[in-house]
Design a protein around this motif. Structure first.
Motif, PDB file in Angstrom:
ATOM      1  N   THR A  48       0.839  -1.202   0.000  1.00  0.00           N
ATOM      2  CA  THR A  48       0.000   0.000   0.000  1.00  0.00           C
ATOM      3  C   THR A  48       0.874   1.251   0.000  1.00  0.00           C
ATOM      4  O   THR A  48       0.609   2.203  -0.742  1.00  0.00           O
ATOM      5  N   LEU A 100       0.940   4.150  -2.828  1.00  0.00           N
ATOM      6  CA  LEU A 100       0.694   5.559  -2.501  1.00  0.00           C
ATOM      7  C   LEU A 100       1.824   6.449  -3.009  1.00  0.00           C
ATOM      8  O   LEU A 100       1.595   7.600  -3.378  1.00  0.00           O
ATOM      9  N   SER A 117      -6.146   7.637  -3.340  1.00  0.00           N
ATOM     10  CA  SER A 117      -5.361   7.192  -2.184  1.00  0.00           C
ATOM     11  C   SER A 117      -6.224   6.362  -1.243  1.00  0.00           C
ATOM     12  O   SER A 117      -5.785   5.331  -0.723  1.00  0.00           O
ATOM     13  N   LYS A 118      -7.457   6.818  -1.032  1.00  0.00           N
ATOM     14  CA  LYS A 118      -8.373   6.076  -0.149  1.00  0.00           C
ATOM     15  C   LYS A 118      -8.672   4.696  -0.718  1.00  0.00           C
ATOM     16  O   LYS A 118      -8.739   3.716   0.025  1.00  0.00           O
ATOM     17  N   GLU A 174      -6.656   2.904  -2.659  1.00  0.00           N
ATOM     18  CA  GLU A 174      -5.458   2.083  -2.464  1.00  0.00           C
ATOM     19  C   GLU A 174      -5.395   1.572  -1.026  1.00  0.00           C
ATOM     20  O   GLU A 174      -5.066   0.416  -0.774  1.00  0.00           O
ATOM     21  N   CYS A 175      -5.696   2.460  -0.081  1.00  0.00           N
ATOM     22  CA  CYS A 175      -5.653   2.074   1.330  1.00  0.00           C
ATOM     23  C   CYS A 175      -6.731   1.045   1.641  1.00  0.00           C
ATOM     24  O   CYS A 175      -6.494   0.110   2.409  1.00  0.00           O
ATOM     25  N   GLU A 176      -7.898   1.205   1.053  1.00  0.00           N
ATOM     26  CA  GLU A 176      -8.961   0.221   1.276  1.00  0.00           C
ATOM     27  C   GLU A 176      -8.553  -1.138   0.713  1.00  0.00           C
ATOM     28  O   GLU A 176      -8.813  -2.173   1.326  1.00  0.00           O
ATOM     29  N   ASP A 204      -4.118   3.359   7.927  1.00  0.00           N
ATOM     30  CA  ASP A 204      -4.805   4.636   8.190  1.00  0.00           C
ATOM     31  C   ASP A 204      -3.804   5.774   8.338  1.00  0.00           C
ATOM     32  O   ASP A 204      -4.022   6.875   7.833  1.00  0.00           O
ATOM     33  N   LEU A 231      -2.559   6.849   5.007  1.00  0.00           N
ATOM     34  CA  LEU A 231      -3.557   7.653   4.306  1.00  0.00           C
ATOM     35  C   LEU A 231      -3.575   9.083   4.834  1.00  0.00           C
ATOM     36  O   LEU A 231      -3.634  10.034   4.048  1.00  0.00           O
ATOM     37  N   LYS A 285      -0.585  10.891   3.403  1.00  0.00           N
ATOM     38  CA  LYS A 285      -0.720  11.122   1.969  1.00  0.00           C
ATOM     39  C   LYS A 285      -1.747  12.204   1.697  1.00  0.00           C
ATOM     40  O   LYS A 285      -1.545  13.074   0.850  1.00  0.00           O
ATOM     41  N   GLU A 286      -2.855  12.148   2.427  1.00  0.00           N
ATOM     42  CA  GLU A 286      -3.912  13.143   2.228  1.00  0.00           C
ATOM     43  C   GLU A 286      -3.386  14.548   2.560  1.00  0.00           C
ATOM     44  O   GLU A 286      -3.637  15.500   1.820  1.00  0.00           O
TER      45      GLU A 286
END
Length: 186
Positions: free
Chosen positions: A22, A26, A119-120, A122-124, A173, A176, A179-180
């Motif tokens: 992940t 990202l 990004s969300k 990919e994290c999911e 998390d 994320l 990255k966010e």
């Protein structure tokens, strides 16, 4: 029991791999800054063989919004340009005869929001991998129980698997959140 420890160690290893994967995915999502690893997925035809761009050239960042690509062999410039144009990066290469310059445009608000969504996703996907490892490990533990392992030992192992799942999910998390923040920073 030794077998239970093996299952737990394997689960820990697979969950860490999901987090690492992940994180790598990202990194490929650009946040408006020029980074050499943005070109990791770009392939160049090198003597008839698709080859990663970083194996046929050096990629540097002269400043925050520019990538400079200097091929090891001058005749590869056109192939590198083709590879960049054919990639889904949406960048226009500028060729000065010796190097290729890529100027990274600043991101619009809409584009930033789309990158956060990406990004969300990919994290999911990473969390889904972790939950899949949890499910497989728990199934293996239940098979051990059917084969005669103590019920409370299996229950404790399942609790440990859940703790591992929670731990590695929280790591994703954290990735994320970073990255966010990186994407939304103007």
């Amino acid at each position: 029991m030794e077998e239970i420890e093996l299952f737990l160690d394997e689960a820990k290893e697979l969950m860490q791999k999901a987090v690492d994967h992940t994180a790598a995915e990202l990194l490929k999502i650009r946040a408006g800054k020029a980074m050499p690893n943005m070109l990791d997925g770009v392939m160049v035809m090198y003597y008839g063989t698709p080859t990663p761009i970083n194996q046929v050239s050096s990629v540097t960042t002269p400043d925050a919004r520019t990538l400079a690509i200097k091929p090891f062999e001058r005749n590869l410039i056109s192939e590198i340009e083709k590879g960049i144009i054919n990639s889904d990066l949406g960048l226009a290469p500028q060729n000065n005869g010796e190097t290729i310059i890529l100027t990274i445009p600043s991101l619009t608000e809409e584009r930033r929001i789309n990158l956060v969504k990406q990004s969300k996703q990919e994290c999911e996907s990473g969390k889904i991998s972790i939950r899949s490892v949890r499910k497989d490990t728990n199934e293996s533990l239940r098979k051990l129980q059917k084969d005669g392992a103590a019920e409370d030992a299996i229950k404790r192992a399942e609790d440990q698997v859940q703790k591992l799942t929670d731990n590695y999910s929280s790591k994703i998390d954290e990735l994320l959140v970073k990255k966010e923040a990186d994407i939304m920073k103007v």
